[in-house]
Design a protein around this motif. Structure first.
Motif, PDB file in Angstrom:
ATOM      1  N   LEU A  45       0.809  -1.223   0.000  1.00 23.32           N
ATOM      2  CA  LEU A  45       0.000   0.000   0.000  1.00 23.32           C
ATOM      3  C   LEU A  45       0.843   1.274   0.000  1.00 23.32           C
ATOM      4  N   TRP A  46       1.958   1.256   0.688  1.00 26.86           N
ATOM      5  CA  TRP A  46       2.869   2.405   0.721  1.00 26.86           C
ATOM      6  C   TRP A  46       4.254   1.943   0.287  1.00 26.86           C
ATOM      7  N   VAL A  61       4.481  -3.907   6.951  1.00 20.86           N
ATOM      8  CA  VAL A  61       4.159  -3.449   5.600  1.00 20.86           C
ATOM      9  C   VAL A  61       2.730  -3.865   5.235  1.00 20.86           C
ATOM     10  N   PRO A  62       1.755  -2.974   5.359  1.00 18.91           N
ATOM     11  CA  PRO A  62       0.380  -3.330   4.993  1.00 18.91           C
ATOM     12  C   PRO A  62       0.247  -3.617   3.501  1.00 18.91           C
ATOM     13  N   GLU A  63      -0.537  -4.640   3.188  1.00 19.41           N
ATOM     14  CA  GLU A  63      -0.677  -5.070   1.794  1.00 19.41           C
ATOM     15  C   GLU A  63      -2.132  -5.382   1.458  1.00 19.41           C
ATOM     16  N   LEU A  64      -2.412  -5.380   0.160  1.00 21.06           N
ATOM     17  CA  LEU A  64      -3.661  -5.883  -0.388  1.00 21.06           C
ATOM     18  C   LEU A  64      -3.359  -7.125  -1.218  1.00 21.06           C
ATOM     19  N   PHE A  65      -4.153  -8.163  -1.035  1.00 16.17           N
ATOM     20  CA  PHE A  65      -4.035  -9.375  -1.849  1.00 16.17           C
ATOM     21  C   PHE A  65      -5.208  -9.387  -2.823  1.00 16.17           C
ATOM     22  N   SER A  66      -4.901  -9.341  -4.105  1.00 18.52           N
ATOM     23  CA  SER A  66      -5.937  -9.114  -5.111  1.00 18.52           C
ATOM     24  C   SER A  66      -6.554 -10.409  -5.636  1.00 18.52           C
ATOM     25  N   TYR A  67      -7.854 -10.331  -5.880  1.00 18.93           N
ATOM     26  CA  TYR A  67      -8.640 -11.411  -6.487  1.00 18.93           C
ATOM     27  C   TYR A  67      -9.492 -10.758  -7.585  1.00 18.93           C
ATOM     28  N   PRO A  68      -8.930 -10.577  -8.780  1.00 19.23           N
ATOM     29  CA  PRO A  68      -9.675  -9.890  -9.846  1.00 19.23           C
ATOM     30  C   PRO A  68     -10.878 -10.714 -10.303  1.00 19.23           C
ATOM     31  N   GLU A 113      -4.266  -6.897   4.539  1.00 19.59           N
ATOM     32  CA  GLU A 113      -3.423  -7.216   5.692  1.00 19.59           C
ATOM     33  C   GLU A 113      -3.028  -5.895   6.340  1.00 19.59           C
ATOM     34  N   TYR A 114      -3.604  -5.611   7.498  1.00 20.79           N
ATOM     35  CA  TYR A 114      -3.312  -4.354   8.187  1.00 20.79           C
ATOM     36  C   TYR A 114      -2.418  -4.614   9.398  1.00 20.79           C
ATOM     37  N   GLY A 129      -6.576   0.888   6.482  1.00 24.84           N
ATOM     38  CA  GLY A 129      -7.880   0.697   5.849  1.00 24.84           C
ATOM     39  C   GLY A 129      -8.233   1.827   4.911  1.00 24.84           C
ATOM     40  N   ALA A 130      -7.993   3.061   5.348  1.00 17.48           N
ATOM     41  CA  ALA A 130      -8.292   4.216   4.496  1.00 17.48           C
ATOM     42  C   ALA A 130      -7.427   4.210   3.248  1.00 17.48           C
ATOM     43  N   ARG A 131      -6.165   3.862   3.424  1.00 20.38           N
ATOM     44  CA  ARG A 131      -5.250   3.816   2.278  1.00 20.38           C
ATOM     45  C   ARG A 131      -5.693   2.761   1.267  1.00 20.38           C
ATOM     46  N   ALA A 132      -6.221   1.638   1.748  1.00 21.64           N
ATOM     47  CA  ALA A 132      -6.680   0.583   0.839  1.00 21.64           C
ATOM     48  C   ALA A 132      -7.795   1.104  -0.062  1.00 21.64           C
ATOM     49  N   VAL A 133      -8.754   1.830   0.514  1.00 24.81           N
ATOM     50  CA  VAL A 133      -9.843   2.396  -0.292  1.00 24.81           C
ATOM     51  C   VAL A 133      -9.273   3.388  -1.305  1.00 24.81           C
ATOM     52  N   ARG A 134      -8.398   4.267  -0.851  1.00 27.48           N
ATOM     53  CA  ARG A 134      -7.788   5.246  -1.761  1.00 27.48           C
ATOM     54  C   ARG A 134      -7.016   4.552  -2.888  1.00 27.48           C
TER      55      ARG A 134
END
Length: 314
Positions: A45-46, A61-68, A113-114, A129-134
Motif C-alpha cells: 500500500l505504501w 508493511v500493509p498489503e492488499l491481496f488481489s482477487y480480480p 493485511e493491516y 484501511g483508508a489507504r486501501a480504499v484510496r
C-alpha cells in the motif's frame, strides 16, 4: 483528540496527539500473517513506507491481496477486512472465502493485511484501511474496477474498521504529491459482519478494544474510534449482519449503528439472527441447528444486486 478526528486520522498523517509508541514497541517484532490462498497479486500500500511504520519486516508493511473478477470490466470492487481482535488476522475464513464468493458474482476483491498489536496501535490500522480504499480508487482504471463502486466488508475487528471508514473519511488532499492521497477514502458501500460499531457503555461488551487503543485510553480516544458517534448523511450505505448468540460482540452494536444511519438518512439493511456464535463467517459450515444462518449470504447478494454492485447478468 484536540482537533476533529475525521480530519486528523484519515488525512494519512502521523499522529498529533493520543497514543505514541514506546521504545519497547519500536523494538518488538511486528505480527506477520500468512497470506490468503489463491490471490493473484500482493500490493504494497505504501511503497515508500507506511506512516507510523516501526520497521520494514513483513508485519510492518500493509498489503492488499488481489482477487480480480473474471471477464471484461470494469467491475465493482470490495476490500475485505478480516477480523482477529486487532492482534491477528483470520485471512481465510474472513478474507479469501469472501473474495472467491465475490469473484463468482463478478466483483473484484482485495483482502487487506493491516498492522497489528502489540507493535501497532491506533491509528495505524485505520490508516491502512483508508489507504486501501484510496489505492483501489486511484488505480481503478488499471485494476479494471469502477471508481464509484468500491466497498468494504469487515468481520469483527475488521468490521469495526469497515464501520469506522463508512462513518469517518475524507475527500482526499488536492495538494498531495502522491496521486493515491488525492482521492477519497469514502467507501461507496459497507458490509458489516458481527462488527464492533459502538463504544457506548450502554451496550454490553467483551473488552474495550485494548489491542487497538491500549489499556488506559482517554475518553477522547474512545470516542474517536466509535463509528456510531461519527455517522452523518455522508456515511456509506450499509448492510449489517449479526447474531443473537454472539457473546463477543453484542448484537446491539448492529442495532445502534443501524439507528444512527437511519436517523442520518443513509440507506441501510439490518439482519440479526436469533442464534449463532461470534465468527460465523459465511455461515456455510455450521451445526445443523444453525442452518437458518446459511441464508445470510443470499440476503447480501440480493442487497448488492438491488444497489447495482452485482450486475443482473451474474
Amino acid at each position: 483528540m484536540k482537533i476533529q478526528v475525521r480530519t486528523l486520522v484519515l488525512a494519512g498523517l502521523t499522529m498529533v496527539c493520543g497514543w505514541r509508541f514506546s521504545a519497547g514497541q519500536a523494538e518488538m517484532k511486528a505480527v506477520a500473517t500468512e497470506p490468503p490462498k489463491g490471490f493473484a497479486e500482493a500490493i504494497v500500500l505504501w511503497p515508500g513506507g507506511a506512516p507510523l511504520a516501526r520497521g520494514t519486516d513483513e508485519g510492518d508493511v500493509p498489503e492488499l491481496f488481489s482477487y480480480p473478477a473474471p471477464g471484461a470490466g470494469p467491475h465493482a470492487a470490495v476490500i475485505v477486512m478480516p477480523g482477529g481482535g486487532y492482534n491477528h488476522l483470520v485471512m481465510e475464513k474472513e478474507g479469501a472465502v469472501e473474495a472467491r464468493w465475490l469473484n463468482e458474482r463478478g466483483v473484484s476483491a482485495y483482502v487487506l493485511e493491516y498492522r497489528l498489536f502489540p507493535k501497532y496501535l491506533y491509528p495505524a490500522p485505520l490508516l491502512d484501511g483508508a489507504r486501501a480504499v484510496r489505492y483501489v480508487r486511484a488505480n481503478a482504471s488499471k485494476l479494471g474496477v469502477k471508481a464509484d463502486a468500491i466497498g468494504v466488508w469487515g468481520f469483527s475487528a475488521g468490521g469495526h474498521m469497515a464501520g469506522y471508514l463508512a462513518a469517518i473519511h475524507d475527500a482526499g488532499k488536492a495538494a498531495a504529491g502522491e496521486a493515491v492521497e488525492r482521492v477519497s477514502s469514502r467507501p461507496d458501500f459497507a458490509i458489516l459482519s458481527y462488527a464492533r460499531l459502538t463504544m457506548s457503555a450502554d451496550v454490553p461488551r467483551n473488552g474495550s478494544m485494548e489491542d487497538l487503543i491500549g489499556p488506559k485510553p482517554t475518553q477522547e480516544i474512545i470516542d474517536a474510534i466509535d463509528p456510531g458517534k461519527h455517522v452523518t448523511k455522508d456515511a456509506s450505505p450499509s448492510f449489517i449482519y449479526s447474531t443473537g448468540g454472539d457473546m463477543s460482540v453484542d448484537p446491539l452494536n448492529a442495532s445502534v449503528f443501524y439507528e444512527a444511519l437511519k436517523r442520518a438518512g443513509v440507506p441501510v439493511e439490518l439482519h440479526i439472527f436469533q442464534l449463532g456464535p461470534h465468527g460465523t463467517g459465511m455461515a456455510q459450515t455450521l451445526k445443523p441447528e444453525l442452518k437458518e444462518l446459511a441464508v445470510w449470504p443470499l440476503l447480501l447478494e440480493n442487497w448488492m444486486r438491488q444497489n447495482g454492485w452485482i450486475s443482473d447478468g451474474r
